[in-house]
Design a protein around this motif. Structure first.
Motif, mmCIF file in Angstrom:
data_model
loop_
_atom_site.group_PDB
_atom_site.id
_atom_site.type_symbol
_atom_site.label_atom_id
_atom_site.label_comp_id
_atom_site.label_asym_id
_atom_site.label_seq_id
_atom_site.Cartn_x
_atom_site.Cartn_y
_atom_site.Cartn_z
ATOM 1 N N TYR A 129 0.906 -1.056 0.022
ATOM 2 C CA TYR A 129 0.087 0.065 0.071
ATOM 3 C C TYR A 129 0.973 1.283 -0.033
ATOM 4 O O TYR A 129 0.189 2.239 -0.077
ATOM 5 N N TRP A 130 2.163 1.228 0.019
ATOM 6 C CA TRP A 130 3.201 2.094 0.110
ATOM 7 C C TRP A 130 4.388 1.947 -0.511
ATOM 8 O O TRP A 130 4.977 0.750 -0.417
ATOM 9 N N TYR A 143 1.763 6.595 -0.526
ATOM 10 C CA TYR A 143 0.447 5.682 -0.424
ATOM 11 C C TYR A 143 0.166 5.497 -2.082
ATOM 12 O O TYR A 143 -0.263 6.424 -2.524
ATOM 13 N N ARG A 190 -3.155 4.734 -3.831
ATOM 14 C CA ARG A 190 -4.445 5.243 -3.594
ATOM 15 C C ARG A 190 -5.355 4.031 -3.887
ATOM 16 O O ARG A 190 -6.388 3.375 -3.039
ATOM 17 N N VAL A 206 -4.738 1.409 -0.939
ATOM 18 C CA VAL A 206 -5.782 1.761 0.289
ATOM 19 C C VAL A 206 -7.278 1.692 -0.020
ATOM 20 O O VAL A 206 -7.648 1.267 0.997
ATOM 21 N N ARG A 207 -7.529 1.896 -0.993
ATOM 22 C CA ARG A 207 -9.066 1.565 -1.229
ATOM 23 C C ARG A 207 -9.148 0.212 -1.153
ATOM 24 O O ARG A 207 -10.499 -0.183 -0.537
ATOM 25 N N VAL A 220 -7.921 -1.978 0.898
ATOM 26 C CA VAL A 220 -7.979 -2.185 2.211
ATOM 27 C C VAL A 220 -8.967 -1.687 2.778
ATOM 28 O O VAL A 220 -9.756 -2.226 3.859
ATOM 29 N N GLU A 221 -9.570 -0.428 2.447
ATOM 30 C CA GLU A 221 -10.873 0.100 3.127
ATOM 31 C C GLU A 221 -12.059 -0.718 2.773
ATOM 32 O O GLU A 221 -12.844 -1.009 3.500
ATOM 33 N N SER A 244 -13.243 5.329 5.127
ATOM 34 C CA SER A 244 -12.126 5.569 5.051
ATOM 35 C C SER A 244 -11.275 5.000 6.249
ATOM 36 O O SER A 244 -11.771 5.056 7.184
ATOM 37 N N LEU A 304 -4.850 6.235 7.664
ATOM 38 C CA LEU A 304 -3.466 5.579 7.181
ATOM 39 C C LEU A 304 -2.665 5.233 8.317
ATOM 40 O O LEU A 304 -1.832 4.319 8.363
ATOM 41 N N ILE A 322 -3.305 1.618 9.494
ATOM 42 C CA ILE A 322 -2.516 0.683 8.587
ATOM 43 C C ILE A 322 -1.166 0.754 8.972
ATOM 44 O O ILE A 322 -0.494 -0.455 9.028
ATOM 45 N N ASP A 323 -0.350 1.563 8.889
ATOM 46 C CA ASP A 323 0.979 1.728 9.306
ATOM 47 C C ASP A 323 1.074 0.968 10.834
ATOM 48 O O ASP A 323 2.068 0.200 10.731
#
Length: 189
Positions: free
Chosen positions: A60-61, A66, A68, A71-72, A74-75, A88, A91, A94-95
């Motif tokens: 994701y990074w 990040y 995008r 991340v979506r 993961v959401e 949302s 972040l 998640i970190d």
């Protein structure tokens, strides 16, 4: 991954030494991102959901940015499985999850028990248990309840606590650890 079983130092000693080092660096790296800085140019999160049968394994990074779309994903994965509401995810949460997972040195994905919670779900859970906060960080997409089969609640709790990135709750009776990106605090037994 290094196999420590053949060396004279035990895996527990290595993890203990790393955790002690991590705690000593906490004033310099007061959040999970600090632990991830030395982790290379990628950040990865791996999870399964016993509720939906889904799994995710995503980077994701990359190199300071990040991703995008990741991340979506993961959401979507961390949605309220009861209502299918998507929110949302902070972040920082998640970190913290990724940093704690790295400290535990496991290949096994987290088992996500609870990520985002809709107000309806949180109210229902509060009606059934006194342990559910009225203004839970789950409502803001800032928390996750996680389990690992190969690590104890105590080990997970200590790894997340060493990150000093937010709140860490130990729920030994229910076999999970809560991680959030709120103020640094700990609770549970």
């Amino acid at each position: 991954m290094t196999d420590y079983s053949s060396s004279s130092m035990t895996r527990r000693a290595v993890l203990g030494a790393f955790a002690a080092t991590a705690v000593m660096t906490a004033p310099t790296y007061s959040n999970a991102a600090g632990f991830l800085r030395g982790a290379g140019d990628i950040r990865r999160i791996r999870m399964t959901s016993p509720r939906t049968g889904e799994s995710i394994d995503t980077i994701y990074w990359i190199e300071g940015e990040y991703i995008r779309d990741a991340v979506r994903e993961v959401e979507l994965f961390m949605r309220d499985w009861r209502t299918n509401d998507i929110h949302s995810i902070d972040l920082r949460t998640i970190d913290i999850m990724a940093a704690a997972h790295g400290l535990l040195d496991v290949d096994e994905p987290y088992m996500l028990l609870s990520g985002y919670r809709s107000p309806k779900t949180n109210a229902m859970l509060r009606s059934r248990s006194s342990g559910v906060a009225k203004n839970s960080r789950h409502l803001q997409g800032q928390a996750a309840d996680l389990r690992l089969g190969s690590r104890s609640v105590g080990q997970m709790y200590n790894a997340a606590k060493a990150c000093r990135g937010g709140g860490v709750g130990r729920y030994s009776g229910s076999n999970f650890v809560h991680m959030d990106c709120g103020p640094v605090r700990t609770w549970g037994s």
